[in-house]
Design a protein around this motif. Structure first.
Motif, PDB file in Angstrom:
ATOM      1  N   THR A  53       0.837  -1.200   0.000  1.00 44.79           N
ATOM      2  CA  THR A  53       0.000   0.000   0.000  1.00 44.79           C
ATOM      3  C   THR A  53       0.874   1.253   0.000  1.00 44.79           C
ATOM      4  O   THR A  53       1.882   1.322   0.698  1.00 44.79           O
ATOM      5  CB  THR A  53      -0.909   0.020   1.238  1.00 44.79           C
ATOM      6  OG1 THR A  53      -1.727  -1.145   1.228  1.00 44.79           O
ATOM      7  CG2 THR A  53      -1.806   1.248   1.241  1.00 44.79           C
ATOM      8  N   VAL A  66       3.858   1.932   2.811  1.00 40.95           N
ATOM      9  CA  VAL A  66       3.498   1.256   4.060  1.00 40.95           C
ATOM     10  C   VAL A  66       4.017  -0.167   3.981  1.00 40.95           C
ATOM     11  O   VAL A  66       3.667  -0.924   3.082  1.00 40.95           O
ATOM     12  CB  VAL A  66       1.978   1.248   4.270  1.00 40.95           C
ATOM     13  CG1 VAL A  66       1.637   0.516   5.561  1.00 40.95           C
ATOM     14  CG2 VAL A  66       1.431   2.672   4.288  1.00 40.95           C
ATOM     15  N   LYS A  84       0.377  11.698  -1.162  1.00 44.11           N
ATOM     16  CA  LYS A  84       0.250  13.023  -0.561  1.00 44.11           C
ATOM     17  C   LYS A  84       0.440  14.106  -1.598  1.00 44.11           C
ATOM     18  O   LYS A  84       0.963  13.873  -2.688  1.00 44.11           O
ATOM     19  CB  LYS A  84       1.290  13.199   0.543  1.00 44.11           C
ATOM     20  CG  LYS A  84       1.129  12.223   1.709  1.00 44.11           C
ATOM     21  CD  LYS A  84       2.179  12.496   2.764  1.00 44.11           C
ATOM     22  CE  LYS A  84       1.997  11.588   3.963  1.00 44.11           C
ATOM     23  NZ  LYS A  84       2.998  11.874   5.014  1.00 44.11           N
ATOM     24  N   GLU A 109      -6.453  14.444   1.183  1.00 47.43           N
ATOM     25  CA  GLU A 109      -5.844  13.300   1.849  1.00 47.43           C
ATOM     26  C   GLU A 109      -6.735  12.075   1.695  1.00 47.43           C
ATOM     27  O   GLU A 109      -7.919  12.152   1.356  1.00 47.43           O
ATOM     28  CB  GLU A 109      -5.619  13.614   3.331  1.00 47.43           C
ATOM     29  CG  GLU A 109      -4.706  14.796   3.573  1.00 47.43           C
ATOM     30  CD  GLU A 109      -3.302  14.548   3.066  1.00 47.43           C
ATOM     31  OE1 GLU A 109      -2.855  13.389   3.083  1.00 47.43           O
ATOM     32  OE2 GLU A 109      -2.656  15.513   2.639  1.00 47.43           O
ATOM     33  N   GLY A 110      -6.144  10.938   1.966  1.00 49.08           N
ATOM     34  CA  GLY A 110      -6.902   9.701   1.946  1.00 49.08           C
ATOM     35  C   GLY A 110      -6.838   8.946   0.661  1.00 49.08           C
ATOM     36  O   GLY A 110      -7.507   7.920   0.493  1.00 49.08           O
ATOM     37  N   THR A 126      -5.093   6.394  -1.736  1.00 52.82           N
ATOM     38  CA  THR A 126      -4.131   5.302  -1.600  1.00 52.82           C
ATOM     39  C   THR A 126      -3.960   4.599  -2.929  1.00 52.82           C
ATOM     40  O   THR A 126      -4.789   4.730  -3.839  1.00 52.82           O
ATOM     41  CB  THR A 126      -4.581   4.289  -0.532  1.00 52.82           C
ATOM     42  OG1 THR A 126      -5.826   3.732  -0.938  1.00 52.82           O
ATOM     43  CG2 THR A 126      -4.715   4.945   0.834  1.00 52.82           C
ATOM     44  N   ALA A 147       4.832  10.356  -2.030  1.00 49.21           N
ATOM     45  CA  ALA A 147       4.184   9.168  -1.504  1.00 49.21           C
ATOM     46  C   ALA A 147       5.035   8.557  -0.417  1.00 49.21           C
ATOM     47  O   ALA A 147       6.230   8.828  -0.319  1.00 49.21           O
ATOM     48  CB  ALA A 147       3.944   8.159  -2.619  1.00 49.21           C
ATOM     49  N   GLU A 148       4.425   7.752   0.405  1.00 44.50           N
ATOM     50  CA  GLU A 148       5.153   6.977   1.394  1.00 44.50           C
ATOM     51  C   GLU A 148       4.639   5.555   1.329  1.00 44.50           C
ATOM     52  O   GLU A 148       3.443   5.309   1.172  1.00 44.50           O
ATOM     53  CB  GLU A 148       4.974   7.573   2.780  1.00 44.50           C
ATOM     54  CG  GLU A 148       3.527   7.666   3.246  1.00 44.50           C
ATOM     55  CD  GLU A 148       3.391   8.365   4.586  1.00 44.50           C
ATOM     56  OE1 GLU A 148       4.377   8.940   5.042  1.00 44.50           O
ATOM     57  OE2 GLU A 148       2.286   8.339   5.154  1.00 44.50           O
ATOM     58  N   ILE A 153       5.824   2.764   8.215  1.00 48.99           N
ATOM     59  CA  ILE A 153       5.755   3.638   7.053  1.00 48.99           C
ATOM     60  C   ILE A 153       7.137   4.193   6.752  1.00 48.99           C
ATOM     61  O   ILE A 153       7.808   4.724   7.630  1.00 48.99           O
ATOM     62  CB  ILE A 153       4.771   4.792   7.297  1.00 48.99           C
ATOM     63  CG1 ILE A 153       3.349   4.237   7.519  1.00 48.99           C
ATOM     64  CG2 ILE A 153       4.764   5.762   6.130  1.00 48.99           C
ATOM     65  CD1 ILE A 153       2.345   5.275   7.893  1.00 48.99           C
ATOM     66  N   ASN A 155       0.532   5.468   0.513  1.00 46.11           N
ATOM     67  CA  ASN A 155      -0.235   6.657   0.871  1.00 46.11           C
ATOM     68  C   ASN A 155       0.243   7.823   0.013  1.00 46.11           C
ATOM     69  O   ASN A 155       1.405   8.213   0.074  1.00 46.11           O
ATOM     70  CB  ASN A 155      -0.041   7.004   2.346  1.00 46.11           C
ATOM     71  CG  ASN A 155      -0.610   5.921   3.261  1.00 46.11           C
ATOM     72  OD1 ASN A 155      -1.624   5.309   2.928  1.00 46.11           O
ATOM     73  ND2 ASN A 155       0.041   5.717   4.383  1.00 46.11           N
TER      74      ASN A 155
END
Length: 590
Positions: free
Chosen positions: A270, A321, A274, A279-280, A282, A318-319, A326, A272
């Motif tokens: 996954t 997971v 940014k 936000e939110g 994925t 992005a980061e 993270i 995340n």
């Protein structure tokens, strides 16, 4: 004179004469009794006329002595007996005694007979068995005479030829039985042609309904409109591109990051996302370009799960997971769409939509463009109206075909000679004559209150029970209320007409002319346990019945159903066959 002693008895005799007092009677000869044992003798002389009667009594003298007084009464021969003597003679008469005895015997027999025929006391209560069956409440229509039989004449409705005869003179038939079959080939062909025309028109209607639906261009999934190429009032043709559509699940982005940051990265991890304005968002890693590993970098491709906004050309970071947490600073990348789908015009027309803009999001099945085409819309309306007319025509023709089969209009006996096969008939020609059986309809009057009861409830016709008398035993037939005047007036004294009809399958010739009692059934309970209404006891809004338990009557609480003037249905508390105690309607308190 010498003094008399206490124990001396003096007898004084007196003579009485009735009627003839002037005649003399010689004195009695007397003897004095000095001794108590002696009895004084008297002589009775017969008077010249009449009968001499001697009576005797005892009195006390002045000195306490006992005096016996003897009286002689002389009666003439023509004198009648005294009333006391007559009574004695009558009472001692043998015939009189026999008569008295006979009268007493007759009186005794009469008393015995009266005692025998004297009604026995009526019991206050009765033992009644709880039965299972049907009970009902009703309104009585009084007595009526069942209608005599009448004649029904069946006439032809069409012009045709007889092809089949299914009756003979004297045959008993029921309502609806087939009597004649006429040649209906021509009419049947007309119906068939109309049915084919209806089928073709229904196909055309469905075609133009689909075309009308295609005048609305809809989104087949969630997505965004881009590159809009038409405006309001633009004329379009089938296959013309109106705009493009990007599904929310087709955005991709690539990130190039130092290798040492993502040594453990794997596919379908996954991400995340940014820096895209919300936000939110994925995504999932779908690709890893390992060729850059030697240079200390790695390129990952990310697939966006479901974008809430249009991401075309948006730069983001992005980061990733991972299982251990993270990892930040994975790099930046720019989104692009892997699918840009064209939106086509499916029908010719003019664009009506005014609010289509680049980047506007639409939900699946929502309308994006509306196209106006008057020809398609009018054709749908025309075919719908034409089909209504065509269906009415074919129904009429079908009814005409039904007229080629001649059926009995009522139950009865055929009284005419049958037609011959091949014989021609025409409208209004008399085909069959029937002597109808049973009561068709009967009328009776009811009050305004009762007409309300008959007209209250469901629209289903109320049942009618006919109790027929005039035979060896009562008969019962059923029917329905075929018509009842509606209650609309406030005048409760008015009478209203109720028309009832015997069911055709129960109307037979043998009941014609007999008298019947009519009852309109208001409420009915079938196959229920019921007891006389006089067995029911109500106390404090609860109902009870005394039931025999084998040794005595016990008081049981019951749940009741339908109540009639004579019976009450027992839902719970009494079983079929049990004895209950009911008041005797013939009982009168003494």
């Amino acid at each position: 004179m010498a003094k008399k002693t206490e124990d001396e008895k003096v007898v004084v005799e007196k003579k009485k004469t009735t009627k003839k007092k002037e005649e003399t009677v010689e004195p009695e000869k007397k003897k004095t009794v000095k001794n108590k044992a002696e009895v004084k003798e008297t002589t009775e002389e017969v008077a010249p006329k009449g009968k001499q009667v001697v009576r005797e009594r005892i009195e006390k003298g002045p000195n306490g002595e006992t005096i016996r007084i003897r009286e002689t009464i002389i009666e003439d021969d023509d004198d009648s007996e005294s009333s006391s003597d007559k009574l004695v003679n009558i009472l001692t008469n043998k015939k009189f005694i026999i008569g008295i005895v006979a009268v007493l015997v007759v009186l005794l027999l009469l008393v015995v007979v009266l005692m025998a025929i004297k009604p026995k006391p009526v019991a206050e209560y009765l033992d009644v068995v709880a039965e299972k069956g049907d009970i009902y409440t009703s309104i009585s229509g009084g007595q009526t005479t069942l209608a005599s039989s009448s004649t029904a004449v069946i006439k032809s409705q069409v012009t045709a030829t007889v092809t089949e005869v299914k009756y003979k003179n004297g045959a008993q038939v029921k309502e609806g039985d087939t009597l004649l079959v006429l040649d209906s080939s021509f009419a049947s062909q007309e119906v068939k042609n109309l049915e084919n025309a209806i089928s073709s028109m229904e196909e055309m209607l469905e075609l133009y309904k689909r075309k009308k639906q295609e005048l609305e261009v809809k989104a087949n999934c969630d997505g965004y409109v881009t590159n809009v190429q038409v405006q309001k009032d633009s004329t379009v043709n089938p296959g013309q591109i109106l705009a493009y559509y990007i599904p929310t699940t087709t955005f991709r982005v690539e990130y190039t990051v130092p290798y040492d940051k993502l040594k453990t990265v794997t596919q379908w991890q996954t991400v995340n996302i940014k820096g895209v304005g919300t936000e939110g968002i994925t995504g999932l890693i779908y690709d890893i370009e390992s060729s850059t590993i030697d240079q200390g970098y790695i390129t990952i491709g990310v697939y966006v799960n479901d974008s809430p906004i249009n991401l075309s050309g948006v730069t983001s970071s992005a980061e990733v997971v991972t299982a251990t947490g993270i990892l930040n600073s994975t790099g930046t990348g720019t989104f692009w769409s892997t699918a840009s789908l064209p939106i086509y015009a499916t029908q010719q027309g003019v664009i009506e939509t005014t609010d289509v803009q680049n980047g506007k999001k639409y939900q699946a099945n929502s309308v994006i463009f509306k196209i106006k085409n008057d020809d398609i819309t009018s054709r749908v309306t025309k075919y719908e109206n034409d089909l209504i007319d065509l269906r009415n025509t074919v129904n009429y023709k079908r009814n005409e075909v039904n007229n080629f089969v001649v059926r009995a209009t009522s139950s009865g006996i055929v009284t005419s000679e049958p037609l011959n096969v091949g014989e021609s008939v025409y409208p209004s020609k008399e085909l069959v004559e029937l002597k109808t059986t049973g009561l068709i309809e009967a009328e009776f009057k009811v009050s305004a209150e009762d007409i309300q009861k008959i007209n209250t409830g469901s629209d289903k016709a109320k049942k009618v029970r006919f109790t027929i008398t005039g035979g060896e035993e009562e008969q019962y037939v059923n029917g329905i209320v075929s018509y009842a005047d509606k209650y609309e007036s406030t005048d409760i004294e008015m009478e209203y007409t109720v028309t009832v009809k015997i069911n055709e399958d129960e109307a037979t010739e043998d009941i014609i002319g007999k008298t019947a009692k009519i009852e309109v059934i208001l409420e009915e309970a079938t196959n229920v346990i019921y007891v006389p209404i006089s067995a029911l006891i109500t106390e404090r809004n609860k109902n009870f019945v005394y039931v025999w338990n084998g040794s005595e009557y016990e008081k049981r609480e019951v749940i009741i159903g339908l109540e009639t003037p004579e019976y009450v249905a027992i839902t719970t508390g009494v079983n079929e066959g049990e004895y209950v105690r009911a008041r005797n309607p013939e009982y009168k308190a003494q």
